[in-house]
Enzyme design. Structure first.
Site, PDB file in Angstrom:
ATOM      1  N   ARG A  36      37.948  55.889  34.991  1.00  0.00           N
ATOM      2  CA  ARG A  36      39.331  56.363  34.913  1.00  0.00           C
ATOM      3  C   ARG A  36      39.440  57.622  34.055  1.00  0.00           C
ATOM      4  O   ARG A  36      40.315  58.447  34.287  1.00  0.00           O
ATOM      5  CB  ARG A  36      40.234  55.257  34.366  1.00  0.00           C
ATOM      6  CG  ARG A  36      40.584  54.236  35.426  1.00  0.00           C
ATOM      7  CD  ARG A  36      41.478  53.171  34.877  1.00  0.00           C
ATOM      8  NE  ARG A  36      42.118  52.419  35.944  1.00  0.00           N
ATOM      9  CZ  ARG A  36      42.952  51.421  35.752  1.00  0.00           C
ATOM     10  NH1 ARG A  36      43.242  51.039  34.519  1.00  0.00           N
ATOM     11  NH2 ARG A  36      43.499  50.794  36.766  1.00  0.00           N
ATOM     12  N   LYS A 204      42.640  34.953  46.034  1.00  0.00           N
ATOM     13  CA  LYS A 204      43.889  34.251  46.348  1.00  0.00           C
ATOM     14  C   LYS A 204      44.715  34.871  47.469  1.00  0.00           C
ATOM     15  O   LYS A 204      44.929  36.079  47.491  1.00  0.00           O
ATOM     16  CB  LYS A 204      44.762  34.234  45.097  1.00  0.00           C
ATOM     17  CG  LYS A 204      44.209  33.395  43.985  1.00  0.00           C
ATOM     18  CD  LYS A 204      45.330  33.174  43.001  1.00  0.00           C
ATOM     19  CE  LYS A 204      44.844  32.956  41.608  1.00  0.00           C
ATOM     20  NZ  LYS A 204      45.713  33.627  40.634  1.00  0.00           N
ATOM     21  N   GLY A 355      40.343  47.528  41.935  1.00  0.00           N
ATOM     22  CA  GLY A 355      40.056  46.179  41.478  1.00  0.00           C
ATOM     23  C   GLY A 355      38.593  45.801  41.609  1.00  0.00           C
ATOM     24  O   GLY A 355      37.690  46.621  41.431  1.00  0.00           O
ATOM     25  N   GLY A 378      46.551  47.011  40.891  1.00  0.00           N
ATOM     26  CA  GLY A 378      47.913  46.612  41.236  1.00  0.00           C
ATOM     27  C   GLY A 378      48.658  47.716  41.977  1.00  0.00           C
ATOM     28  O   GLY A 378      49.384  47.451  42.947  1.00  0.00           O
TER      29      GLY A 378
HETATM   30  N1  LIG Z   1      34.714  32.090  48.334  1.00  0.00           N
HETATM   31  C1  LIG Z   1      35.103  32.326  47.087  1.00  0.00           C
HETATM   32  N2  LIG Z   1      35.346  31.317  46.237  1.00  0.00           N
HETATM   33  C2  LIG Z   1      35.719  31.554  44.971  1.00  0.00           C
HETATM   34  N3  LIG Z   1      35.900  32.778  44.458  1.00  0.00           N
HETATM   35  C3  LIG Z   1      35.680  33.822  45.266  1.00  0.00           C
HETATM   36  C4  LIG Z   1      35.267  33.647  46.610  1.00  0.00           C
HETATM   37  N4  LIG Z   1      35.109  34.858  47.152  1.00  0.00           N
HETATM   38  C5  LIG Z   1      35.395  35.751  46.208  1.00  0.00           C
HETATM   39  N5  LIG Z   1      35.743  35.145  45.063  1.00  0.00           N
HETATM   40  C6  LIG Z   1      36.069  35.754  43.775  1.00  0.00           C
HETATM   41  O1  LIG Z   1      37.237  36.535  43.894  1.00  0.00           O
HETATM   42  C7  LIG Z   1      37.254  37.432  42.809  1.00  0.00           C
HETATM   43  C8  LIG Z   1      37.978  38.676  43.216  1.00  0.00           C
HETATM   44  O2  LIG Z   1      39.246  38.314  43.625  1.00  0.00           O
HETATM   45  P1  LIG Z   1      40.501  39.227  43.361  1.00  0.00           P
HETATM   46  O3  LIG Z   1      41.599  38.655  44.149  1.00  0.00           O
HETATM   47  O4  LIG Z   1      40.684  39.412  41.897  1.00  0.00           O
HETATM   48  O5  LIG Z   1      39.947  40.583  44.045  1.00  0.00           O
HETATM   49  P2  LIG Z   1      40.485  42.046  44.012  1.00  0.00           P
HETATM   50  O6  LIG Z   1      41.807  42.072  44.667  1.00  0.00           O
HETATM   51  O7  LIG Z   1      39.446  42.979  44.518  1.00  0.00           O
HETATM   52  O8  LIG Z   1      40.589  42.385  42.493  1.00  0.00           O
HETATM   53  P3  LIG Z   1      41.809  42.822  41.575  1.00  0.00           P
HETATM   54  O9  LIG Z   1      42.719  41.629  41.482  1.00  0.00           O
HETATM   55  O10 LIG Z   1      41.107  43.153  40.304  1.00  0.00           O
HETATM   56  O11 LIG Z   1      42.464  43.991  42.258  1.00  0.00           O
HETATM   57  C9  LIG Z   1      35.821  37.685  42.436  1.00  0.00           C
HETATM   58  O12 LIG Z   1      35.629  37.381  41.082  1.00  0.00           O
HETATM   59  C10 LIG Z   1      35.024  36.751  43.336  1.00  0.00           C
HETATM   60  O13 LIG Z   1      34.001  36.073  42.671  1.00  0.00           O
HETATM   61  O1  LIG Z   2      44.635  48.307  35.071  1.00  0.00           O
HETATM   62  C1  LIG Z   2      45.720  48.416  35.671  1.00  0.00           C
HETATM   63  O2  LIG Z   2      45.974  47.821  36.737  1.00  0.00           O
HETATM   64  C2  LIG Z   2      46.738  49.387  35.137  1.00  0.00           C
HETATM   65  O3  LIG Z   2      46.242  50.107  34.062  1.00  0.00           O
HETATM   66  C3  LIG Z   2      48.045  48.707  34.794  1.00  0.00           C
HETATM   67  O4  LIG Z   2      47.869  47.785  33.762  1.00  0.00           O
HETATM   68  P1  LIG Z   2      48.896  46.587  33.579  1.00  0.00           P
HETATM   69  O5  LIG Z   2      48.700  45.642  34.722  1.00  0.00           O
HETATM   70  O6  LIG Z   2      48.608  45.977  32.242  1.00  0.00           O
HETATM   71  O7  LIG Z   2      50.294  47.185  33.634  1.00  0.00           O
END
Ligand SMILES: Nc1ncnc2c1ncn2[C@@H]1O[C@H](COP(=O)(O)OP(=O)(O)OP(=O)(O)O)[C@@H](O)[C@H]1O
Ligand SMILES: O=C(O)[C@H](O)COP(=O)(O)O
Length: 398
Positions: A36, A204, A355, A378
């Site tokens: 970042r 999720k 993410g 997010g």
């Molecule tokens: N089949 C599964 N069972 C359990 N956990 C899982 C499975 N597949 C993936 N994951 C977990 O999901 C997590 C990522 O999910 P998340 O929804 O946070 O993803 P993201 O949207 O890329 O991330 P962020 O929320 O940081 O934007 C990882 O830590 C991974 O280990």
């Molecule tokens: O890491 C992030 O998604 C941004 O820096 C926003 O952070 P926040 O979810 O704590 O507002």
């Protein structure tokens, strides 16, 4: 873009307020991922080259009470930024007051100052996060009427350090990072070169309902993988063993499947283990069902092939969320397979929505192979959901 950008304003000799997202991971005071900071450099360098005096704002983590401040000072970021820029970064460790104001007045053209963590203002009445009118006005008053917002990662928040400052300056403009993020993500969704395939994974369904809904109306196909697969399978009466499931989202999953018009593609097999950690059995399922006593922790080899076929010929791909528990090498194949399938498509515009998937791509050596890896988790999700981002909406129209 319909908003003014940093190229549209005169910066020379001006105290330019800049919002960046330096919310970087820190471990024992050491920055473990500085993407970042690197991503903000083009805007910062441009302002300094134009002879602007850059006054940077960022948050770091979440701060509710005094004790939360520990380990959340931007001091290590100021040091890292100074190293990257190859010039001093003034840092007073304050968010307001005489010391900060004096340091700002002492800045010369082409010099830079970083204000302390904006969320230190959250201890007393959540002034930053609640967009306290006085705070936005005070910070805006530290500059000469120009605000550059380059904090894409925070654009989904309406806080004092973005929309609060915007409301109190003559011109609020986008930095290069914000401009690029919007161009890549919004244009991919709103005006994609087709076929447009979206791939959504992660843990999720609840986090991604809005995204799935919006993308079902825009993409040609929406591929589902990761932990959320099993809520969709169970919604169809398929056995999922002990896999991750959101019981309260089974109805929503059914509804999404019903209105998907065949666009929603689910895995046809999984890699299953008899425990999340410390498992003694690991195998590929025959079909989509998970055996009793097992959990699905990655998509299986047939799904990797199936997703490859679905991705063949794609000209726009948006990917968010790993296909499995990629942190464990035993469950990495799905995520790696999908990345391979995406990046090999000729002429594809490939976008990762931040993410965990961004982390997976960077850690697994795919960073340079994608067209764009978002710095916002997010924020990119809200953009993919079709929501208006307050940090962008508050900028001055062209
Ligand atoms: N089949 C599964 N069972 C359990 N956990 C899982 C499975 N597949 C993936 N994951 C977990 O999901 C997590 C990522 O999910 P998340 O929804 O946070 O993803 P993201 O949207 O890329 O991330 P962020 O929320 O940081 O934007 C990882 O830590 C991974 O280990
Ligand atoms: O890491 C992030 O998604 C941004 O820096 C926003 O952070 P926040 O979810 O704590 O507002």
């Amino acid at each position: 873009m319909a908003k003014l950008t940093v190229k549209d304003v005169e910066l020379t000799g001006k105290k330019v307020l800049v919002r960046v997202d330096f919310n970087v991971p820190l471990k024992d005071g050491v920055i473990t991922n500085d993407n970042r900071i690197s991503a903000a450099l083009p805007t910062i360098n441009y302002i300094l080259e134009q002879g602007g005096r850059a006054i940077l704002f960022s948050h770091l983590g979440r701060v509710k009470e005094e004790a939360d401040k520990a380990g959340k000072s931007l001091a290590p970021v100021a040091k890292a930024l100074s190293e990257k820029l190859g010039k001093p970064v003034v840092f007073t460790g304050t968010t307001r007051g005489a010391e900060l104001e004096t340091a700002i007045e002492a800045l010369k053209d082409g010099e830079i100052l970083l204000v302390e963590n904006t969320r230190f203002e959250d201890i007393d009445g959540k002034k930053e996060s609640k967009n306290d009118a006085e705070l936005g006005k005070y910070w805006a008053g530290l500059g000469d009427g120009i605000f550059v917002n380059d904090a894409f990662g925070t654009a989904h928040r309406a806080h004092a350090s973005n929309v609060g400052i915007s409301a109190n300056v003559e011109k609020a403009v986008a930095g290069f990072l914000l401009e690029n993020e919007i161009a890549y993500i919004q244009e991919a969704v709103e005006a994609p070169v087709r076929p447009f395939v979206a791939i959504l994974g992660g843990s999720k369904v609840s986090d991604k309902i809005g995204v799935i809904e919006n993308l079902l109306s825009k993409a040609d196909k929406v591929i589902i993988g990761g932990g959320m697969t099993y809520t969709f399978l169970k919604a169809q009466g398929i056995e999922i063993g002990d896999s991750l499931v959101e019981a309260d989202k089974l109805e929503v999953a059914k509804e999404l499947l019903a209105k998907s018009n065949g666009k929603l593609i689910l895995p046809v097999d999984s890699k299953e283990a008899n425990a999340f950690a410390g498992y003694t059995e690991l195998k590929d399922t025959e079909g989509d069902a998970i055996d009793a006593g097992f959990l699905g922790l990655d998509i299986g080899p047939k799904s990797i092939k199936q997703f490859d076929a679905e991705l063949t010929g794609a000209k726009t791909v948006v990917w968010n969320g790993p296909m499995g528990v990629f942190e464990n090498p035993d469950f990495q194949a799905g995520t790696v397979g999908v990345m391979d399938s995406i990046v090999k498509q000729p002429g594809v515009k490939s976008i990762i929505g931040g993410g965990d998937s961004a982390a997976a791509a960077i850690n697994l050596g795919y960073a340079d192979k994608f067209s764009w890896i978002s710095t916002g988790g997010g924020a990119s999700m809200e953009l993919l959901e079709g929501k208006v981002l307050p940090g962008l909406a508050s900028l001055t129209e062209k």
